[in-house]
Structures are given as C-alpha cells and as structure tokens.
Motif scaffolding. Sequence first.
Motif, PDB file in Angstrom:
ATOM      1  N   PRO A   1      -7.237  85.677  59.641  1.00 55.05           N
ATOM      2  CA  PRO A   1      -8.074  85.487  58.453  1.00 55.05           C
ATOM      3  C   PRO A   1      -9.400  86.241  58.570  1.00 55.05           C
ATOM      4  O   PRO A   1      -9.965  86.358  59.653  1.00 55.05           O
ATOM      5  N   VAL A   2      -9.858  86.748  57.429  1.00 57.81           N
ATOM      6  CA  VAL A   2     -11.170  87.386  57.338  1.00 57.81           C
ATOM      7  C   VAL A   2     -11.909  86.719  56.193  1.00 57.81           C
ATOM      8  O   VAL A   2     -11.399  86.665  55.069  1.00 57.81           O
ATOM      9  N   SER A   3     -13.095  86.187  56.487  1.00 53.33           N
ATOM     10  CA  SER A   3     -13.905  85.529  55.465  1.00 53.33           C
ATOM     11  C   SER A   3     -15.187  86.306  55.235  1.00 53.33           C
ATOM     12  O   SER A   3     -15.893  86.643  56.187  1.00 53.33           O
ATOM     13  N   ILE A   4     -15.467  86.593  53.964  1.00 53.16           N
ATOM     14  CA  ILE A   4     -16.692  87.279  53.572  1.00 53.16           C
ATOM     15  C   ILE A   4     -17.208  86.622  52.302  1.00 53.16           C
ATOM     16  O   ILE A   4     -16.455  86.470  51.324  1.00 53.16           O
ATOM     17  N   ALA A   5     -18.465  86.224  52.321  1.00 53.38           N
ATOM     18  CA  ALA A   5     -19.136  85.645  51.152  1.00 53.38           C
ATOM     19  C   ALA A   5     -18.336  84.508  50.530  1.00 53.38           C
ATOM     20  O   ALA A   5     -18.216  84.405  49.312  1.00 53.38           O
ATOM     21  N   GLY A   6     -17.759  83.653  51.360  1.00 54.73           N
ATOM     22  CA  GLY A   6     -17.047  82.479  50.864  1.00 54.73           C
ATOM     23  C   GLY A   6     -15.604  82.719  50.481  1.00 54.73           C
ATOM     24  O   GLY A   6     -14.897  81.788  50.092  1.00 54.73           O
ATOM     25  N   SER A   7     -15.120  83.942  50.549  1.00 50.55           N
ATOM     26  CA  SER A   7     -13.717  84.246  50.243  1.00 50.55           C
ATOM     27  C   SER A   7     -12.984  84.582  51.531  1.00 50.55           C
ATOM     28  O   SER A   7     -13.509  85.300  52.388  1.00 50.55           O
ATOM     29  N   THR A   8     -11.767  84.057  51.648  1.00 48.94           N
ATOM     30  CA  THR A   8     -10.958  84.313  52.844  1.00 48.94           C
ATOM     31  C   THR A   8      -9.666  85.009  52.443  1.00 48.94           C
ATOM     32  O   THR A   8      -9.010  84.607  51.484  1.00 48.94           O
ATOM     33  N   ALA A   9      -9.323  86.052  53.168  1.00 51.86           N
ATOM     34  CA  ALA A   9      -8.069  86.768  52.968  1.00 51.86           C
ATOM     35  C   ALA A   9      -7.364  86.877  54.302  1.00 51.86           C
ATOM     36  O   ALA A   9      -7.987  86.869  55.356  1.00 51.86           O
ATOM     37  N   THR A  10      -6.043  86.977  54.242  1.00 48.81           N
ATOM     38  CA  THR A  10      -5.262  87.184  55.462  1.00 48.81           C
ATOM     39  C   THR A  10      -4.973  88.670  55.600  1.00 48.81           C
ATOM     40  O   THR A  10      -4.410  89.295  54.694  1.00 48.81           O
ATOM     41  N   VAL A  11      -5.406  89.239  56.708  1.00 51.59           N
ATOM     42  CA  VAL A  11      -5.171  90.642  57.004  1.00 51.59           C
ATOM     43  C   VAL A  11      -3.886  90.743  57.807  1.00 51.59           C
ATOM     44  O   VAL A  11      -3.675  89.976  58.743  1.00 51.59           O
ATOM     45  N   ARG A  12      -3.027  91.679  57.436  1.00 46.45           N
ATOM     46  CA  ARG A  12      -1.773  91.917  58.138  1.00 46.45           C
ATOM     47  C   ARG A  12      -1.796  93.340  58.682  1.00 46.45           C
ATOM     48  O   ARG A  12      -2.050  94.286  57.936  1.00 46.45           O
ATOM     49  N   LEU A  13      -1.532  93.458  59.982  1.00 44.79           N
ATOM     50  CA  LEU A  13      -1.587  94.759  60.654  1.00 44.79           C
ATOM     51  C   LEU A  13      -0.216  95.128  61.209  1.00 44.79           C
ATOM     52  O   LEU A  13       0.496  94.280  61.735  1.00 44.79           O
ATOM     53  N   SER A  14       0.120  96.409  61.090  1.00 49.05           N
ATOM     54  CA  SER A  14       1.348  96.951  61.688  1.00 49.05           C
ATOM     55  C   SER A  14       0.958  97.956  62.754  1.00 49.05           C
ATOM     56  O   SER A  14      -0.053  98.674  62.610  1.00 49.05           O
ATOM     57  N   LYS A  15       1.757  98.031  63.814  1.00 52.67           N
ATOM     58  CA  LYS A  15       1.460  98.940  64.912  1.00 52.67           C
ATOM     59  C   LYS A  15       1.662 100.380  64.466  1.00 52.67           C
ATOM     60  O   LYS A  15       2.597 100.715  63.761  1.00 52.67           O
ATOM     61  N   GLN A  16       0.737 101.231  64.873  1.00 55.37           N
ATOM     62  CA  GLN A  16       0.777 102.657  64.494  1.00 55.37           C
ATOM     63  C   GLN A  16       1.471 103.465  65.556  1.00 55.37           C
ATOM     64  O   GLN A  16       1.452 103.219  66.676  1.00 55.37           O
TER      65      GLN A  16
END
Length: 158
Positions: A143-158
């Motif tokens: 999770p990444v939270s900025i200014a009261g909003s949270t989003a789930t970041v999904r990463l794939s291997k490069q």
Amino acid sequence: MKRLTAPVALAALLVLTGCSATNTADASAGKTSTPTKAAASTPTPDPVVIPDLTGNWKQSNSASDDGWMTATIDGNTITANFVTDNGDTTSLFWVGTFTPPTDDKSPYTWTSTRDAAATDSALLASTDPTKDFIYEDGEISFPVSIAGSTATVRLSKQ
C-alpha cells in the motif's frame, strides 16, 4: 450343541478369510515377478522453488503513462521510488530491510523496517516505521498512502 459350535466356527473362519494356503511350488511355477503398481507409480515430489526477489521491479498497475513506481531488492533491502516525467524524475519512497523467503510458501508476506537515515530527508518518503509487502504469483504488492488516499501498488520483475 457344543460339538456343532466348533465346526461352524471353523467353517465361518474359512469363509471369511478364504483359503490362502497353496503349494508354493505350484504358485511360483511359470510365473515371473512383476513390480506392483504402487512401486511403479510412486510420485516424485515437486522440487521446492524459493522465490528470488532480487532485482528490479516496475509497477504494472500505474494509472499514468508517464509515472510509475519501481523497486530494487538487493539482499535483504528493498528500495522503492516514485518515477515521474516519463522516467526523468525519481523520488525516494521507501528504503527498508526484510527477511527474504526461505521456502516456497505462497503468498509470502513480510514486514520491512524503514531505514530512517535513508528516508528522513526525502520529501515523498513514507515516515511509517514499517511497511507490509506481499509476494504472490510473480508480483509484489504494497500500500501507498498520500494525502489521505491509499492505493495498492503492484510490481512485476523486470
């Protein structure tokens, strides 16, 4: 009545267990030994594959064409960055330590402890003391939270 009980019991025993006594010479004559199906079909266990998280990761669910997050895992350290301006600007979000997986259990969840010395002076860095990450199906999410909003970041291997 007592005389009848013993023969009846013997007959019942023979019916329930069957006659298994055979002449071993007759039983083995003309027969070759073959492996049983259980021995021939014993499954080989799948090898344990411990996920290797080391390397560079890039966000796969960015809502922007010119901005995303990346992460680099080296040993027991994860560093996550915001990347903007189509790759021209990088801003530190997280540096922390963690324990890499030691088995193939999925999902693999870990809590990373923030490296305050590396993040205290970074304007966009998280100030949380710890951050939870999940590795599952070749993807790392957090999770990444900025200014009261949270989003789930999904990463794939490069």
